[in-house]
Design a protein around this motif. Sequence first.
Motif, PDB file in Angstrom:
ATOM      1  N   THR A   1     -57.723 -59.081  44.325  1.00 36.88           N
ATOM      2  CA  THR A   1     -58.277 -57.809  44.826  1.00 36.88           C
ATOM      3  C   THR A   1     -59.801 -57.818  44.731  1.00 36.88           C
ATOM      4  N   ARG A   2     -60.287 -58.203  43.579  1.00 37.07           N
ATOM      5  CA  ARG A   2     -61.742 -58.159  43.347  1.00 37.07           C
ATOM      6  C   ARG A   2     -62.445 -59.239  44.169  1.00 37.07           C
ATOM      7  N   LYS A   3     -61.732 -60.375  44.364  1.00 35.97           N
ATOM      8  CA  LYS A   3     -62.318 -61.429  45.189  1.00 35.97           C
ATOM      9  C   LYS A   3     -62.525 -60.892  46.613  1.00 35.97           C
ATOM     10  N   ILE A   4     -61.569 -60.110  47.061  1.00 35.53           N
ATOM     11  CA  ILE A   4     -61.666 -59.533  48.411  1.00 35.53           C
ATOM     12  C   ILE A   4     -62.791 -58.494  48.474  1.00 35.53           C
ATOM     13  N   THR A   5     -62.832 -57.578  47.496  1.00 37.03           N
ATOM     14  CA  THR A   5     -63.833 -56.492  47.594  1.00 37.03           C
ATOM     15  C   THR A   5     -65.250 -57.013  47.334  1.00 37.03           C
ATOM     16  N   THR A   6     -65.383 -57.990  46.424  1.00 37.35           N
ATOM     17  CA  THR A   6     -66.724 -58.567  46.223  1.00 37.35           C
ATOM     18  C   THR A   6     -67.135 -59.345  47.454  1.00 37.35           C
TER      19      THR A   6
ATOM     20  N   ALA B   1     -67.500 -49.570  44.837  1.00 34.06           N
ATOM     21  CA  ALA B   1     -68.215 -50.072  43.655  1.00 34.06           C
ATOM     22  C   ALA B   1     -68.905 -51.399  43.967  1.00 34.06           C
ATOM     23  N   ASP B   2     -68.214 -52.286  44.684  1.00 35.74           N
ATOM     24  CA  ASP B   2     -68.834 -53.583  44.977  1.00 35.74           C
ATOM     25  C   ASP B   2     -69.965 -53.445  45.997  1.00 35.74           C
ATOM     26  N   CYS B   3     -69.801 -52.527  46.941  1.00 32.40           N
ATOM     27  CA  CYS B   3     -70.879 -52.317  47.913  1.00 32.40           C
ATOM     28  C   CYS B   3     -72.113 -51.774  47.196  1.00 32.40           C
ATOM     29  N   GLU B   4     -71.897 -50.860  46.303  1.00 31.87           N
ATOM     30  CA  GLU B   4     -73.023 -50.305  45.530  1.00 31.87           C
ATOM     31  C   GLU B   4     -73.713 -51.423  44.749  1.00 31.87           C
ATOM     32  N   LYS B   5     -72.910 -52.273  44.135  1.00 37.92           N
ATOM     33  CA  LYS B   5     -73.467 -53.373  43.330  1.00 37.92           C
ATOM     34  C   LYS B   5     -74.339 -54.294  44.178  1.00 37.92           C
ATOM     35  N   HIS B   6     -73.936 -54.493  45.446  1.00 41.03           N
ATOM     36  CA  HIS B   6     -74.669 -55.421  46.309  1.00 41.03           C
ATOM     37  C   HIS B   6     -75.622 -54.697  47.272  1.00 41.03           C
TER      38      HIS B   6
END
Length: 337
Positions: free
Chosen positions: A200-205, A325-330
């Motif tokens: 899941t996280r691999k996909i969202t990151t 969350a991942d979009c915010e991080k990047h």
Amino acid sequence: MEQRPKKALITGVTGQDGSYMADLLLSKGYEVHGLVRRSSTFNTERIDHLYGGTVQEAKGRFFMHYGDLTDTNSLIQILSKVNPDEVYHFGAQSHVRISFDIPESTAQTTGISTLKILEALRIVNPKAKFYQASSSEMFGKIQENPQTEKTPFYPRSPYGVSKVFAYWMAVNYREAYGMFACNGILFNHESPRRGENFVTRKITTGLAKILAGKQKKIYLGNLDAKRDWGYAPEYVEAAWRMLQQERPDDYVVATGETRTIKEFVEESFRFAGINDWENYIEIDPRYYRPTEVDVLIGDASKAKEKLGWEPKTKFKDLVKIMVKADCEKHGVQLKEV
Ligand code: NAP
Ligand code: GDD
């Protein structure tokens, strides 16, 4: 007389679940101790907000101890020193595919460590309550649908086999010595704190990096496997509730909904406003497993009845939380769709 706060020891406190459990217990007034292993780079990102003092309430109630799940002496030392009321054993080599590459060390870290802690507790602190992080991976090649506390196990990886060993150790110490040991049989649960090499996280990151122009494609394995995905902070709440019961027992924790990996990809990209997700995904056989767990779907009726626990976050909301969350991080601004 003023009561002292309850004390808890968390193994795996630097991981996804351990860090959420630390947040939860601190919010409930516990004194929290975490076992941390030595690493050549910082491994405390998920608990820095506690240790670094940004969460004021954690001040003076959060402690870290160096130790290792394969080092019996360190476990005995920490357990004797802390003398916890509750032990949450989340520490493990938790990656299923990697367990095929390092089966022996997985058995040590994920299986035998449970025995080490139970045996140390039996000697130094038999009244402590113990939580074993059991897993739906134990059902492996599923014997019935949906899976309940009564479904027979058929593990399909060194990780799954190690978890079955640990499960039965917890049951055995409960029955043989009357210890308060519970198994939470948790189905997959995810969050922005999920390790980046779980699907899941691999996909969202990956998606966030694609949108940020830092990556072109996401390389994945089997897109047809189905998982019952829930939201991690809710799942550690279920684990805490297990140790607050009068009697120790074992519980399935799940949403009762199962989705393919492909659906997770589709939903993530759709939420980010991209419909041609196929153009961004490549299949890489390196991510296939020698034996796969094709489908998991849990029935958490017992947890609902006895613990008053129910999942709240649905599949689409979970995807949203993680993509955002991942979009915010990047540094990616998302248009709401
Ligand atoms: P995770 O993020 O991979 O965390 C694992 C933790 O164990 C990390 O803190 C890691 O430390 C620590 N650890 C690994 N080897 C160690 C060693 N030799 N000595 C000391 N600590 C060690 O896992 P998670 O997703 O939070 O899962 C927590 C537990 O629940 C695991 O036991 C997992 O198998 C089980 N589980 C997870 C799920 C799920 O869907 N997440 C479902 C069912 C069961 P580092 O940070 O230093 O690597
Ligand atoms: N990790 C990963 N990476 N998995 C992939 C990939 C990929 O590139 N491509 C497809 N998958 C598929 C896997 O084959 C598997 O069927 C599914 O995605 C989920 O894989 P993971 O996210 O690695 O999780 P898991 O289900 O194997 O294990 C997780 O859940 C268990 C509970 O059922 C872990 O958290 C375990 O520790 C946990 O016990």
